[in-house]
Design a protein around this motif. Sequence first.
Motif, mmCIF file in Angstrom:
data_model
loop_
_atom_site.group_PDB
_atom_site.id
_atom_site.type_symbol
_atom_site.label_atom_id
_atom_site.label_comp_id
_atom_site.label_asym_id
_atom_site.label_seq_id
_atom_site.Cartn_x
_atom_site.Cartn_y
_atom_site.Cartn_z
ATOM 1 N N GLY A 119 -2.984 -7.990 -0.541
ATOM 2 C CA GLY A 119 -1.609 -7.556 -0.762
ATOM 3 C C GLY A 119 -0.736 -8.700 -1.238
ATOM 4 N N LYS A 120 0.542 -8.407 -1.312
ATOM 5 C CA LYS A 120 1.500 -9.366 -1.880
ATOM 6 C C LYS A 120 2.376 -10.010 -0.825
ATOM 7 C CE LYS A 120 1.849 -6.400 -5.983
ATOM 8 N NZ LYS A 120 2.658 -5.314 -6.563
ATOM 9 N N PHE A 172 5.768 -8.932 16.033
ATOM 10 C CA PHE A 172 5.994 -7.564 15.540
ATOM 11 C C PHE A 172 7.415 -7.422 14.991
ATOM 12 C CE2 PHE A 172 2.758 -6.592 18.964
ATOM 13 C CZ PHE A 172 1.729 -6.316 18.092
ATOM 14 N N ILE A 176 8.124 -6.267 11.206
ATOM 15 C CA ILE A 176 8.800 -4.992 10.933
ATOM 16 C C ILE A 176 10.130 -5.235 10.225
ATOM 17 C CG2 ILE A 176 9.822 -2.948 12.015
ATOM 18 C CD1 ILE A 176 7.565 -3.313 14.203
ATOM 19 N N ARG A 179 9.676 -5.712 6.787
ATOM 20 C CA ARG A 179 9.127 -4.523 6.129
ATOM 21 C C ARG A 179 7.732 -4.764 5.559
ATOM 22 N NH1 ARG A 179 14.477 -1.400 3.790
ATOM 23 N NH2 ARG A 179 15.473 -1.373 5.827
ATOM 24 N N ASP A 181 3.852 -4.083 5.123
ATOM 25 C CA ASP A 181 3.092 -2.846 5.198
ATOM 26 C C ASP A 181 1.617 -3.157 5.430
ATOM 27 O OD1 ASP A 181 1.785 -3.247 2.639
ATOM 28 O OD2 ASP A 181 3.676 -2.690 1.707
ATOM 29 N N ARG A 182 0.799 -2.097 5.417
ATOM 30 C CA ARG A 182 -0.612 -2.262 5.771
ATOM 31 C C ARG A 182 -1.365 -3.206 4.851
ATOM 32 N NH1 ARG A 182 -2.431 3.918 7.334
ATOM 33 N NH2 ARG A 182 -1.928 3.739 9.549
ATOM 34 N N ARG A 183 -0.853 -3.414 3.661
ATOM 35 C CA ARG A 183 -1.559 -4.297 2.727
ATOM 36 C C ARG A 183 -1.065 -5.746 2.835
ATOM 37 N NH1 ARG A 183 -4.686 -3.639 -0.945
ATOM 38 N NH2 ARG A 183 -3.637 -4.885 -2.527
ATOM 39 N N ALA A 203 -4.314 -7.178 14.740
ATOM 40 C CA ALA A 203 -5.133 -6.032 15.154
ATOM 41 C C ALA A 203 -4.262 -4.816 15.466
ATOM 42 C CB ALA A 203 -5.955 -6.405 16.388
ATOM 43 N N PHE A 205 -0.691 -4.408 14.606
ATOM 44 C CA PHE A 205 0.415 -4.051 13.709
ATOM 45 C C PHE A 205 -0.060 -2.965 12.751
ATOM 46 C CE2 PHE A 205 2.922 -5.011 9.744
ATOM 47 C CZ PHE A 205 4.089 -4.433 10.205
ATOM 48 N N LEU A 206 0.606 -1.838 12.788
ATOM 49 C CA LEU A 206 0.234 -0.679 11.969
ATOM 50 C C LEU A 206 -1.229 -0.292 12.187
ATOM 51 C CD1 LEU A 206 2.062 -1.654 8.642
ATOM 52 C CD2 LEU A 206 2.995 -0.556 10.677
ATOM 53 N N ARG A 207 -1.725 -0.540 13.381
ATOM 54 C CA ARG A 207 -3.115 -0.307 13.796
ATOM 55 C C ARG A 207 -4.118 -1.178 13.032
ATOM 56 N NH1 ARG A 207 -1.460 5.250 13.524
ATOM 57 N NH2 ARG A 207 -0.689 5.909 15.548
ATOM 58 N N GLY A 208 -3.664 -2.322 12.516
ATOM 59 C CA GLY A 208 -4.619 -3.275 11.955
ATOM 60 C C GLY A 208 -4.316 -3.711 10.536
ATOM 61 N N LEU B 240 4.291 1.940 15.356
ATOM 62 C CA LEU B 240 4.068 0.752 14.517
ATOM 63 C C LEU B 240 3.114 -0.246 15.172
ATOM 64 C CD1 LEU B 240 7.634 0.113 13.010
ATOM 65 C CD2 LEU B 240 5.723 1.392 12.042
ATOM 66 N N GLY B 242 -0.393 -0.430 17.513
ATOM 67 C CA GLY B 242 -1.443 0.405 18.086
ATOM 68 C C GLY B 242 -2.828 0.027 17.608
ATOM 69 N N LYS B 410 4.256 3.442 7.811
ATOM 70 C CA LYS B 410 2.936 2.834 7.617
ATOM 71 C C LYS B 410 2.309 3.196 6.279
ATOM 72 C CE LYS B 410 1.202 4.275 11.559
ATOM 73 N NZ LYS B 410 2.447 4.787 12.151
ATOM 74 N N ASP B 414 2.447 -2.187 -0.536
ATOM 75 C CA ASP B 414 3.066 -3.112 -1.488
ATOM 76 C C ASP B 414 4.442 -2.620 -1.916
ATOM 77 O OD1 ASP B 414 1.124 -5.054 -1.378
ATOM 78 O OD2 ASP B 414 -0.028 -4.249 -3.050
#
Lengths: 450, 450
Positions: A119-120, A172, A176, A179, A181-183, A203, A205-208, B240, B242, B410, B414
Amino acid sequence: MAVCPSSRFSPAISASPRRSDSTPSALLLRRHGIHAVSLRSFSGDRLRVKQRGMGPGSSGDMLGICCASSSPVVEKAPEEAGWKLPTIVDVDLGDRSYPIYIGCGLLNEPDLLQRHVHGKRVLVVTNTTVAPLYLDKVVKALTDGNPNVSVESVILPDGEQYKEMTTLMKVFDKAIESRLDRRCTFVALGGGVIGDMCGFAAASFLRGVNFIQIPTTLMAQVDSSVGGKTGINHPLGKNLIGAFYQPQCVLIDTDTLNTLPDRELASGIAEVIKYGLIRDAEFFEWQEKNMQALLARDPSALAYAIKRSCENKAEVVSLDEKEGGVRATLNLGHTFGHAIENGLGYGEWLHGEAVAAGTAMAVDMSRRLGWIDDSIVERVLSILQEARLPTTSPDAMTVEKFKAVMAVDKKVADGLLRLILLKGPLGNCVFTGDYDRNALDETLHAFCKC
Amino acid sequence: MAVCPSSRFSPAISASPRRSDSTPSALLLRRHGIHAVSLRSFSGDRLRVKQRGMGPGSSGDMLGICCASSSPVVEKAPEEAGWKLPTIVDVDLGDRSYPIYIGCGLLNEPDLLQRHVHGKRVLVVTNTTVAPLYLDKVVKALTDGNPNVSVESVILPDGEQYKEMTTLMKVFDKAIESRLDRRCTFVALGGGVIGDMCGFAAASFLRGVNFIQIPTTLMAQVDSSVGGKTGINHPLGKNLIGAFYQPQCVLIDTDTLNTLPDRELASGIAEVIKYGLIRDAEFFEWQEKNMQALLARDPSALAYAIKRSCENKAEVVSLDEKEGGVRATLNLGHTFGHAIENGLGYGEWLHGEAVAAGTAMAVDMSRRLGWIDDSIVERVLSILQEARLPTTSPDAMTVEKFKAVMAVDKKVADGLLRLILLKGPLGNCVFTGDYDRNALDETLHAFCKC
């Protein structure tokens, strides 16, 4: 400044079969012109590490630590670029495999880090001690020639006493608020506390999300950054809340040891000694001969100790990622040690100091059980003392305190406390709940005033 | 008291290939004389659910929902014992596979629960509303004829606003004070909040212990207890923090719905409607015909809706455990819905109420994009209204509030917000970031006063 290590401490290579290098990390590295070779041999049931180095016996299939072919990434020849190619130790965990890079000046190499960023967006998690020393350097390594990546950072207070939920929440909060994200990718820059907390945050944050370990203490470089154990302490016990979660890579720049206090260096050596005792007698013997070089921060000796420690850890973790069996042996001295850390209050003794005293206790108990010779006890006490590590329990610890904390140890199963104890010749240990309880009591009383 | 459901709502079985039943859970069940059969067919690229039932066309390979052979565990014949054998839906995730048991009176069956308990220690996590109703029953089911097992419990305050770190820590406190070890089992007894928190606690306690879901709300039974999503909220957004962590089994005793308030029942129906919209038009049509039966708590209608919802969820989760793609479609209406829950303050609206309004918004946006016919919009609004669910956003929500919360969803990747939107005939949806931003703005403005 440290000088990059020579091969002085690398024994000649042995003619063991070449390990498969078809792991994702190996394939990735080959695409970049970097080849990693792991040489291993099997001795009975036990997987043994063989040293890797550029010896005179090296052949095409035994390239030594590593070598480079022409690479589109490294534009200058390594020597011209002023850095050495890293030693690479692979942690082989199927689709969760990853490389450990070991070398001096690796933080000056943006490519090495950037190829593992997903990700970026990046969040660097570090502490108030490490940030002034290395944060700018890491941000530069992440962004150099890579304008698409933006880096945030969160600087936590330094110390084991902050490895807890309130401090974790700051990670966290920052992620958050930024902002992410998962990437995104989390980067742990610091010692074991930072690595464990950042890893658990990644592990959860956003379930990983992805994360990278950049350990800056010897303790983290030889032990805690490798193998995916992450977590925080609870007021009643150490590492009781966490996850098994593997990083994308571990990047060990041995130059970071230049700024490490002596006490922290010795703390890391406690874990190095552990590998010798539980599974690598040859490495223990090497340490007996080279302890003064390690304490004098001879870069070559340190690099060799780190590499061989990581090889041992990587093999154990590959065999047993989630500590169903053999991985528990990496906790030699840790059950007693955790009790000391908890009993004194986190941060009073360094982790390695507590492990050293705990190792002395485990060795004492092994002797009382008749499982090891007196000569091993003497050699262990001698090497710990030479490393300026404690071999007695702190005055404040009582038998009751030990028992209370040990009762909530993660190695308790259905109420039975299992321990790692030495048994047989040097380099052999067992993980067992089948021992005479009197020996445990005797050891506790021998190490406590009341 | 509810009467156990007949097969009135189970359409005749279709002659689809029998699913492999070599999963660990299936093997375990066969050892206990219980056989589960999943019948599936593939239609193009899309995995479709076929109904399972004891139809006249049943043959040896098409046994219907389940059947029993002579069993050493169930000593009396099921009819004599006063309970029906459960419907079983398997969640197929390799070595993390597990069964969902669905039936009335299942909490009166100690064996069903006990076969999934690991170790001798159990921690039941429940709340102040559910504990007086079912805690004793669950403790009895865990311990009946099983004196070796000891059960602790922790009773949390009830409500979405307590799905946060401070409350979660109470679970760890209790587990550690009770000296539970890695071989313990956590049991989640309650609705979605309890399931999510207990699951995350189980994932993180000692880096992971076993857990069992006993959902007592329709919402949890048809959705949140299945699939391994666990976690807590952060002040800035829902779920957010988990882990993906699968239970040992999900045990759905439909009798627990007898004590569920009407508003909670309707909330669960919002998720039932979702399955129809995203992938199962036939199920949606069944709901249109049977909504009054569901609202009147006809046990047979409820059992069928739960079973078919679990089948849909199990299939999606099996295809995409960690939400890399298709699993995201289960979040139809949830991005808007989470914004409502967060914007109002957790607990003001029930989760399903927010999802219902969010579904109305997603459908509105799909229509504005020209992706669905007006007739679908009308049918969705009509069924939500019949279920007494909201189809408009609460007055307190503004466009800005929506945008602020949705920015940390979630499903942002990007920086790009991806949404689940309906597209094509009923029962089809897409998960995409490729949509006209104006349509999103128009929907937000249409649903907000400012």
